[in-house]
Design a protein around this motif. Structure first.
Motif, PDB file in Angstrom:
ATOM      1  N   UNK A  97      -0.122   4.741  -5.269  1.00 47.43           N
ATOM      2  CA  UNK A  97      -0.189   3.642  -4.317  1.00 47.43           C
ATOM      3  C   UNK A  97      -1.531   2.930  -4.381  1.00 47.43           C
ATOM      4  N   UNK A  98      -1.529   1.695  -3.920  1.00 45.45           N
ATOM      5  CA  UNK A  98      -2.724   0.856  -3.866  1.00 45.45           C
ATOM      6  C   UNK A  98      -3.389   1.044  -2.506  1.00 45.45           C
ATOM      7  N   UNK A  99      -4.673   1.378  -2.457  1.00 47.42           N
ATOM      8  CA  UNK A  99      -5.342   1.520  -1.155  1.00 47.42           C
ATOM      9  C   UNK A  99      -5.394   0.185  -0.427  1.00 47.42           C
ATOM     10  N   UNK A 100      -5.029   0.189   0.846  1.00 46.83           N
ATOM     11  CA  UNK A 100      -4.992  -1.060   1.608  1.00 46.83           C
ATOM     12  C   UNK A 100      -6.113  -1.091   2.638  1.00 46.83           C
ATOM     13  N   UNK A 101      -6.548  -2.312   2.938  1.00 46.08           N
ATOM     14  CA  UNK A 101      -7.679  -2.499   3.843  1.00 46.08           C
ATOM     15  C   UNK A 101      -7.248  -3.316   5.052  1.00 46.08           C
ATOM     16  N   UNK A 131      -2.021   3.872   1.542  1.00 49.19           N
ATOM     17  CA  UNK A 131      -1.740   2.920   0.474  1.00 49.19           C
ATOM     18  C   UNK A 131      -0.314   2.425   0.496  1.00 49.19           C
ATOM     19  N   UNK A 132      -0.059   1.446  -0.349  1.00 47.89           N
ATOM     20  CA  UNK A 132       1.286   0.892  -0.505  1.00 47.89           C
ATOM     21  C   UNK A 132       1.527   0.630  -1.984  1.00 47.89           C
ATOM     22  N   UNK A 133       2.784   0.627  -2.395  1.00 43.68           N
ATOM     23  CA  UNK A 133       3.133   0.366  -3.794  1.00 43.68           C
ATOM     24  C   UNK A 133       3.911  -0.932  -3.908  1.00 43.68           C
ATOM     25  N   UNK A 134       3.670  -1.648  -4.994  1.00 39.86           N
ATOM     26  CA  UNK A 134       4.428  -2.864  -5.260  1.00 39.86           C
ATOM     27  C   UNK A 134       5.890  -2.506  -5.484  1.00 39.86           C
ATOM     28  N   UNK A 135       6.804  -3.363  -5.037  1.00 42.03           N
ATOM     29  CA  UNK A 135       8.228  -3.078  -5.220  1.00 42.03           C
ATOM     30  C   UNK A 135       8.590  -2.907  -6.694  1.00 42.03           C
ATOM     31  N   UNK A 136       9.661  -2.162  -6.934  1.00 41.72           N
ATOM     32  CA  UNK A 136      10.115  -1.911  -8.311  1.00 41.72           C
ATOM     33  C   UNK A 136      11.227  -2.856  -8.742  1.00 41.72           C
ATOM     34  N   UNK A 137      11.618  -3.789  -7.855  1.00 44.18           N
ATOM     35  CA  UNK A 137      12.637  -4.776  -8.203  1.00 44.18           C
ATOM     36  C   UNK A 137      12.043  -5.842  -9.117  1.00 44.18           C
ATOM     37  N   UNK A 138      12.865  -6.529  -9.892  1.00 47.37           N
ATOM     38  CA  UNK A 138      12.343  -7.610 -10.749  1.00 47.37           C
ATOM     39  C   UNK A 138      11.678  -8.715  -9.928  1.00 47.37           C
ATOM     40  N   UNK A 139      10.635  -9.294 -10.481  1.00 46.53           N
ATOM     41  CA  UNK A 139       9.912 -10.359  -9.800  1.00 46.53           C
ATOM     42  C   UNK A 139       9.026  -9.832  -8.697  1.00 46.53           C
ATOM     43  N   UNK A 140       8.819 -10.654  -7.658  1.00 48.37           N
ATOM     44  CA  UNK A 140       8.028 -10.230  -6.508  1.00 48.37           C
ATOM     45  C   UNK A 140       8.699  -9.108  -5.725  1.00 48.37           C
ATOM     46  N   UNK A 141      10.027  -9.105  -5.728  1.00 47.25           N
ATOM     47  CA  UNK A 141      10.758  -8.082  -4.991  1.00 47.25           C
ATOM     48  C   UNK A 141      10.873  -8.370  -3.515  1.00 47.25           C
TER      49      UNK A 141
END
Length: 376
Positions: A132-136, A347-357
């Motif tokens: 995951x990406x650390x969020x602020x 943290x949060x992770x970017x969606x795994x769907x195509x494009x922005x999701x």
């Protein structure tokens, strides 16, 4: 595949908590959001957003964003949205500046390109870094006690980073109040947390030096965007032992190269709409990485569309140089799209769907306020 139609939507994003305060006695209760929907001749749809932080943050404001899109959009009809450099060059040759307006169109084109490739956007931007990406959080200026409580509240929501807004005027309490704000917000610091004291270019070197002299030794934080000019920032840099992260002063590749050449800072805050979209973000990310600069990946403010864009860029950023990503969902009191990216363990992770999701809520967006089309 060619761009067949570009539509523009406008939505107001109320501030969560009612009011958001920056240095210079700037206050905001709502943000004016511009959203672009690009449709191709094969029916594929991409979404992009640009939400300026009022009219006094950088040289951008929402009505100007939409006026600039009125010039830019017709120039892109008939172009292949997957050719992001050609898209960027066409916008650059059509209208100087106005990076905020280019952002909504550039992001929508990247959304389409990633969908066409069947890939999440982050995989188009260099590849997903696992984890995951650390969020602020973003803690607006307030009393020290209220800001401390906001840090606690965000910590309880899972945030591991905190951006503390400073820049009190002399009438409000000046450097003494800013020093108290920093002390209060770091009072309950937990292992692994990272802190920015962000002045949004609102301090003079004199104010900054007085504030720093009032702080106890050993406080671990980064001073962000202290001064409004390069000269003031360079002057403070020579007399400040804290790491400096520069934000508003860096809007282009040339700005970033200047900061590196003059050793003005130790890190850079890259904001999608400030930099002009994903295309220049990736260029600037590579320049910063080559110089060994740490980065925060953010946007000025925004909806789930902005949040998804931030997460995809951050997800593909080398982790050793990534300090945090902003979750603008925590700043506004409305949801306009679905985005499967919960905050878990900081943290949060970017969606795994195509494009922005993302899937925008069309009932929330309403009818387009402008539409551009032609013969592709």
């Amino acid at each position: 595949m060619k761009i067949a139609q570009i539509e523009v939507f406008q939505v107001d994003l109320p501030v969560k908590g009612g009011v958001y305060r920056l240095s210079g006695e700037r206050e905001y209760t709502s943000f004016d959001c511009t959203i672009a929907r690009i449709t191709t001749d094969c029916g594929r749809i991409g979404w992009g957003e640009s939400t300026p932080f009022g009219a006094t943050y950088v040289a951008a404001h929402a009505t100007g964003t939409r006026a600039a899109i009125e010039l830019l959009a017709p120039a892109l009809i008939g172009m292949d949205p997957r050719q992001y450099d050609r898209i960027w060059e066409r916008m650059q040759s059509t209208l100087s500046g106005h990076r905020d307006a280019r952002t909504a169109l550039d992001v929508a084109c990247w959304d389409i390109a990633a969908q066409a490739a069947g890939l999440p956007l982050c995989d188009m931007l260099g590849g997903r870094v696992s984890g995951s990406v650390p969020v602020i959080s973003s803690i607006g200026g307030d009393t020290p006690e209220a800001m401390r409580a906001k840090v606690v509240a965000h910590r309880n929501q899972g945030f591991m980073g905190h951006s503390i807004k400073i820049g009190a005027s002399e009438a409000q309490g000046g450097p003494a109040l800013d020093a108290e704000r920093i002390r209060a917000c770091l009072a309950d610091r937990q292992p692994g947390e990272w802190y920015l004291a962000d002045a949004n270019n609102g301090l003079s070197p004199e104010h900054a030096l007085r504030m720093l002299a009032l702080l106890p030794d050993g406080l671990d934080f980064v001073l962000e965007a202290p001064c409004a000019t390069w000269r003031e920032t360079q002057s403070l840099r020579a007399r400040c032992s804290l790491p400096l992260l520069i934000d508003e002063l860096i809007q282009s590749e040339a700005d970033l190269i200047q900061a590196i050449d003059h050793d003005t800072c130790d890190g850079v805050g890259l904001k999608v709409s400030k930099q002009g979209g994903i295309t220049p973000m990736i260029r600037q990310r590579n320049i910063a990485a080559a110089a060994g600069m740490v980065m925060s990946i953010q946007d000025t403010v925004g909806s789930e569309i902005s949040c998804a864009t931030i997460l995809h860029i951050a997800q593909s950023t080398p982790r050793r140089l990534l300090r945090c990503a902003l979750d603008p969902r925590a700043m506004v009191d409305i949801s306009i799209a679905t985005l499967d990216a919960p905050i878990v363990n900081g943290g949060a992770e970017a969606p795994s769907f195509p494009g922005l999701g993302i899937t925008p809520d069309l009932t929330c967006l309403g009818e387009p306020i402008a539409s551009y089309w032609g013969d592709p």
